[in-house]
Motif scaffolding. Structure first.
Motif, PDB file in Angstrom:
ATOM      1  N   LEU A 308    -102.884  67.978 -33.778  1.00  0.00           N
ATOM      2  CA  LEU A 308    -102.210  68.829 -32.805  1.00  0.00           C
ATOM      3  C   LEU A 308    -101.437  69.942 -33.510  1.00  0.00           C
ATOM      4  N   ARG A 309    -100.801  69.603 -34.613  1.00  0.00           N
ATOM      5  CA  ARG A 309    -100.042  70.609 -35.362  1.00  0.00           C
ATOM      6  C   ARG A 309    -100.973  71.670 -35.942  1.00  0.00           C
ATOM      7  N   SER A 311    -103.912  72.528 -34.827  1.00  0.00           N
ATOM      8  CA  SER A 311    -104.466  73.309 -33.725  1.00  0.00           C
ATOM      9  C   SER A 311    -103.459  74.321 -33.200  1.00  0.00           C
ATOM     10  N   THR A 312    -102.199  73.930 -33.142  1.00  0.00           N
ATOM     11  CA  THR A 312    -101.156  74.834 -32.649  1.00  0.00           C
ATOM     12  C   THR A 312    -101.007  76.046 -33.564  1.00  0.00           C
ATOM     13  N   VAL A 313    -100.993  75.805 -34.887  1.00  0.00           N
ATOM     14  CA  VAL A 313    -100.903  76.919 -35.838  1.00  0.00           C
ATOM     15  C   VAL A 313    -102.127  77.822 -35.704  1.00  0.00           C
ATOM     16  N   ILE A 315    -103.934  78.359 -33.051  1.00  0.00           N
ATOM     17  CA  ILE A 315    -103.812  79.135 -31.812  1.00  0.00           C
ATOM     18  C   ILE A 315    -102.843  80.298 -32.012  1.00  0.00           C
ATOM     19  N   PHE A 316    -101.708  80.052 -32.668  1.00  0.00           N
ATOM     20  CA  PHE A 316    -100.758  81.132 -32.948  1.00  0.00           C
ATOM     21  C   PHE A 316    -101.439  82.271 -33.719  1.00  0.00           C
ATOM     22  N   PHE A 337     -94.052  80.221 -37.073  1.00  0.00           N
ATOM     23  CA  PHE A 337     -95.375  80.183 -36.447  1.00  0.00           C
ATOM     24  C   PHE A 337     -96.363  79.290 -37.193  1.00  0.00           C
ATOM     25  N   SER A 338     -96.017  78.839 -38.385  1.00  0.00           N
ATOM     26  CA  SER A 338     -96.858  77.852 -39.076  1.00  0.00           C
ATOM     27  C   SER A 338     -96.255  76.463 -38.977  1.00  0.00           C
ATOM     28  N   LEU A 339     -95.214  76.329 -38.179  1.00  0.00           N
ATOM     29  CA  LEU A 339     -94.528  75.045 -37.997  1.00  0.00           C
ATOM     30  C   LEU A 339     -94.071  74.458 -39.328  1.00  0.00           C
TER      31      LEU A 339
END
Length: 382
Positions: A308-309, A311-313, A315-316, A337-339
């Motif tokens: 999930l992490r 994938s989120t990066v 998408i950003f 934005f890269s968590l």
């Protein structure tokens, strides 16, 4: 330009940068080693003081070895780059992102007949340089090779090794690589890698336009026996290695496909400008055993939360990287934005020393898969 005698076996350009100083540290391990051809070395960049500091850092805990020259050069100054090329057999370029700073170095090497290596992982840059400088490089016998770092040496070696292990009647259909980053501390990436990814998204249309404008290369897929692999799930659980995995949009797959395309056009490998008969025979023997195969790379983590992490990066970067304002946000606040995976300062020395990677390669054999499919069909009919 008056020719001067070659003084160095290799010059590391950008040696004071984050990655460059680690390259210097590795190079020192080979300098003047008994079986190493590296007998002389120079470091080049904009600031002699920073280069000296990088050399001292790389040589710790001892002093730097004698005889390593510090040279001043700037990628915006073609004359300084040509001067570098006139003093060495090889430029190892560590100045990225390469789509911003790499072409002047390639141009200088090709013009002077100097060999060029880099640590680039940017497909657009690699393909543009081939399109613009290939013919001139052939004329001057300049060897220009990109992706000589994490992108994409492990991937290419893995494909070559695994494809050569199989003999008739087994036939390799695909090789899948699974990359896992590991650390006792926190995984933190270099800002330059993040910047290259952002610029890659920004220029994806230019890359497609470049590919459409060029003659079509040989397609490795036409030489691979058996049916194409199924698309498969977006998120995969590989129980054998204990990882959840998702496709990694790195340069690895592109580089491997380009290698296989060249291999189809040159089944015995590319001949060297001054290769000996022994080297010629070894080249032919080696490359004749490398077989084309479908190739893909996935990044793996031990939990679905990690997927999930990732994938989120992704998408950003995929959404914000399309606009100038979005790119400004990404590059201004990389840690946000890269968590937390990338920061402008890059990883600390402790974070680097504690980090490692593993890459698993899984090979699918057409003959075995076909046999299993037939057995399954027969059992189903019964």
């Amino acid at each position: 330009m008056a020719e001067s005698p070659v003084s160095f076996d290799m010059i590391i350009l950008g040696a004071s940068g984050f990655t460059g100083k680690y390259v210097v540290r590795e190079a020192l391990k080979f300098l003047n080693a008994p079986s190493s051809p590296l007998k002389s070395l120079a470091l080049a960049g904009r600031s002699p003081a920073k280069l000296t500091g990088a050399l001292e850092w790389a040589a710790r805990p001892g002093p730097p070895p004698p005889g390593i020259a510090i040279l001043t050069a700037e990628v915006t100054d073609p004359e300084s780059l040509r001067r570098l090329c006139s003093q060495t057999k090889l430029i190892l370029d560590c100045v990225g992102p390469f789509r911003l700073y790499g072409e002047p170095v390639v141009a200088a090497c090709v013009e002077t007949g100097c060999d060029y290596l880099d640590i680039c992982g940017e497909p657009e840059f690699m393909e543009q340089m081939e399109a613009k400088y290939h013919e001139k490089a052939v004329q001057t016998s300049s060897l220009v090779i990109s992706a000589c770092g994490f992108d994409s040496v492990p991937a290419e070696l893995g494909l070559m090794f695994n494809s050569r292990q199989w003999g008739e009647p087994a036939v390799v259909n695909r090789v899948e690589a699974y990359l896992s980053l590991e650390s006792d501390k926190k995984i933190v990436g270099n800002f330059g890698t993040f910047e290259s990814a952002v610029l890659g998204v920004a220029n994806v249309d230019k890359l497609q336009e470049l590919r459409r404008s060029r003659p079509r290369r040989a397609r490795p897929v036409l030489q691979i026996p058996g049916p194409p692999p199924p698309k498969g799930p977006t998120i995969e659980h590989q129980q054998k290695i204990g990882l959840w995995a998702v496709k990694l949009p790195s340069a690895d797959s592109v580089v491997v496909r380009r290698t296989l395309s060249i291999l189809i056009e040159n089944p015995q490998g590319l001949p060297g400008a001054k290769e000996s008969s022994e080297h010629r025979n070894r080249r032919k023997d080696f490359w004749s055993t490398v077989k084309p195969a479908h190739f893909g790379v996935k990044i793996g983590v031990k939990s679905l939360l990690g997927i999930l992490r990732i994938s989120t990066v992704g998408i950003f970067i995929g959404i914000l990287g399309r606009t100038a304002f979005g790119r400004w946000l990404l590059l201004k606040f990389p840690s946000v934005f890269s968590l937390g995976w990338f920061r402008k300062a890059g990883p600390s020395e402790d974070e680097v020393s504690s980090a490692s990677f593993k890459m698993w390669f899984m090979v699918k054999d057409t003959a075995i898969e076909t046999l299993l499919q037939r057995v399954t069909e027969n059992l189903t009919r019964r």
